[in-house]
Design a protein around this motif. Structure first.
Motif, mmCIF file in Angstrom:
data_model
loop_
_atom_site.group_PDB
_atom_site.id
_atom_site.type_symbol
_atom_site.label_atom_id
_atom_site.label_comp_id
_atom_site.label_asym_id
_atom_site.label_seq_id
_atom_site.Cartn_x
_atom_site.Cartn_y
_atom_site.Cartn_z
ATOM 1 N N MET A 1 1.460 -1.720 0.150
ATOM 2 C CA MET A 1 0.403 0.260 0.262
ATOM 3 C C MET A 1 0.893 1.393 0.157
ATOM 4 S SD MET A 1 -2.608 0.895 2.456
ATOM 5 C CE MET A 1 -4.309 -0.427 2.621
ATOM 6 N N THR A 2 0.449 2.036 -0.708
ATOM 7 C CA THR A 2 1.673 3.414 -0.841
ATOM 8 C C THR A 2 1.346 4.055 0.601
ATOM 9 O OG1 THR A 2 0.637 3.513 -2.666
ATOM 10 C CG2 THR A 2 1.053 5.754 -1.782
ATOM 11 N N ARG A 3 2.068 4.825 0.828
ATOM 12 C CA ARG A 3 1.651 5.202 1.686
ATOM 13 C C ARG A 3 1.341 6.442 2.420
ATOM 14 N NH1 ARG A 3 5.618 5.730 6.084
ATOM 15 N NH2 ARG A 3 6.003 7.610 7.512
ATOM 16 N N PRO A 4 0.413 6.761 3.341
ATOM 17 C CA PRO A 4 -0.364 7.753 3.174
ATOM 18 C C PRO A 4 0.246 9.164 3.234
ATOM 19 C CG PRO A 4 -0.780 6.167 5.468
ATOM 20 C CD PRO A 4 0.859 5.822 4.555
ATOM 21 N N LYS A 5 -0.514 10.276 3.271
ATOM 22 C CA LYS A 5 0.137 11.475 2.959
ATOM 23 C C LYS A 5 -0.941 12.277 5.111
ATOM 24 C CE LYS A 5 1.371 12.576 -1.220
ATOM 25 N NZ LYS A 5 1.122 13.444 -2.437
ATOM 26 N N ASP A 58 -6.371 10.377 3.672
ATOM 27 C CA ASP A 58 -6.353 8.959 2.641
ATOM 28 C C ASP A 58 -6.696 7.557 3.732
ATOM 29 O OD1 ASP A 58 -4.469 10.142 1.043
ATOM 30 O OD2 ASP A 58 -3.130 10.190 2.205
ATOM 31 N N ASP A 82 -9.280 -0.210 2.381
ATOM 32 C CA ASP A 82 -8.297 0.117 1.969
ATOM 33 C C ASP A 82 -8.380 1.288 2.438
ATOM 34 O OD1 ASP A 82 -10.130 0.799 0.121
ATOM 35 O OD2 ASP A 82 -9.044 1.065 -1.365
ATOM 36 N N LEU A 275 1.733 -0.191 6.242
ATOM 37 C CA LEU A 275 1.508 1.967 6.013
ATOM 38 C C LEU A 275 2.926 2.157 5.498
ATOM 39 C CD1 LEU A 275 -1.861 2.883 7.399
ATOM 40 C CD2 LEU A 275 -1.627 2.140 5.539
ATOM 41 N N ALA A 277 5.496 1.993 3.854
ATOM 42 C CA ALA A 277 5.725 1.444 2.964
ATOM 43 C C ALA A 277 5.951 2.980 2.221
ATOM 44 C CB ALA A 277 5.335 1.043 2.063
#
Length: 277
Positions: A1-5, A58, A82, A275, A277
């Motif tokens: 999963m893309t790292r949240p902002k 996110d 997600d 999270l 990543a």
């Protein structure tokens, strides 16, 4: 999963079912926040997610509690896995302590649970009450955080249950347990800062607080020696997603501290390692 902002560490479902089940003493807080007209008919889960999207949040930690039925949290989790993580609640005062422990273990086994919600005021008990201690031990065993209310209560319940020095006692008894204290702790902000500074596993989230109203002592803590201990949260729908997030810029945070406040500290406190990543 893309790292949240952005991670919002405290939201709850607010459907018509929630509103219809609330006692009048709980509705009082929404009048105080000027939100009664917006919230009195409930807000669908779909609209909740639309507002979350519009604010570019996110991930949100969605919680149940004594006044928010858990099945609504689980429904939201199943529909938007997600985007949401669960902070769950099981009530040892309504069944038995043994049953509450078994229910908690089952929730953690079957859903992406990152925390246990404690709003002791709603049960007219202190968070140090003996009925809760087995649940704290189970949280530590399962590796999930305890998320609890601190400070004066907006709903018409006793405020003494939110005194931060009660958290000090819990942290002493359960040093392995990560404890996230919501609402900053007013009128005992200095106590809350001391407890978070003292204990490695105690954090403060800013749910239900607008940044422009942060106490100077808390802003100093957030920007300096407490920068690893403060977690962004809205308490949607008490505050909407956009308003508190839009005021974060006014705090003058460095890029490093801003990222910790909006993302990294929540990952650490709630064990959201996927999270990173």
């Amino acid at each position: 999963m893309t790292r949240p902002k952005v991670i919002d560490a405290w939201i709850q479902p607010w459907t018509k079912e929630v509103v219809e089940g609330l006692p009048d003493r709980a509705l009082h807080v929404f009048k105080q926040y000027g939100q009664a007209s917006r919230l009195q008919d409930g807000i669908s889960l779909e609209v909740m997610m639309e507002e979350m999207d519009a604010a570019q949040v996110d991930i949100s930690l969605i919680s149940g509690g004594p006044m928010v039925p858990m099945h609504l949290v689980l429904e939201a989790m199943e529909r938007w896995p997600d985007r949401l993580r669960a902070v769950v609640w099981t009530d040892p005062t309504q069944t038995s302590i043994v049953r509450a422990l078994a229910d908690l273990e089952a929730l953690v086994r079957n859903y992406p649970v990152c925390g246990f919600k404690m709003e002791a005021f709603a049960l007219w008990r202190d968070p140090t009450d003996r009925v809760f201690y087995p649940l704290y031990a189970k949280c530590a065993e399962l590796g999930i955080a305890l998320q609890t209310q601190v400070g004066g209560t907006g709903p018409l319940y006793p405020s003494r249950t939110g005194q931060p020095l009660l958290i000090d006692e819990i942290a002493l008894d359960f040093p392995e347990l990560k404890i996230v204290c919501g609402h900053v702790g007013s009128p005992w902000v200095d106590e809350m800062i001391h407890v978070a500074w003292k204990h490695p596993n105690v954090f403060i989230d800013t749910s239900a607080r607008l940044p422009k109203y942060f106490e100077p002592a808390f802003t100093k803590f957030l920007t300096s020696f407490g920068q690893d201990k403060c977690i962004y949260a809205s308490d949607w729908p008490v505050l909407d997603f956009q308003r508190p997030l839009g005021q974060v810029d006014s705090l003058g945070l460095s890029p490093e501290v801003r990222e910790k406040f909006l993302v990294s500290n929540a990952i650490t406190a709630f064990g959201l390692d996927d999270l990173r990543a």
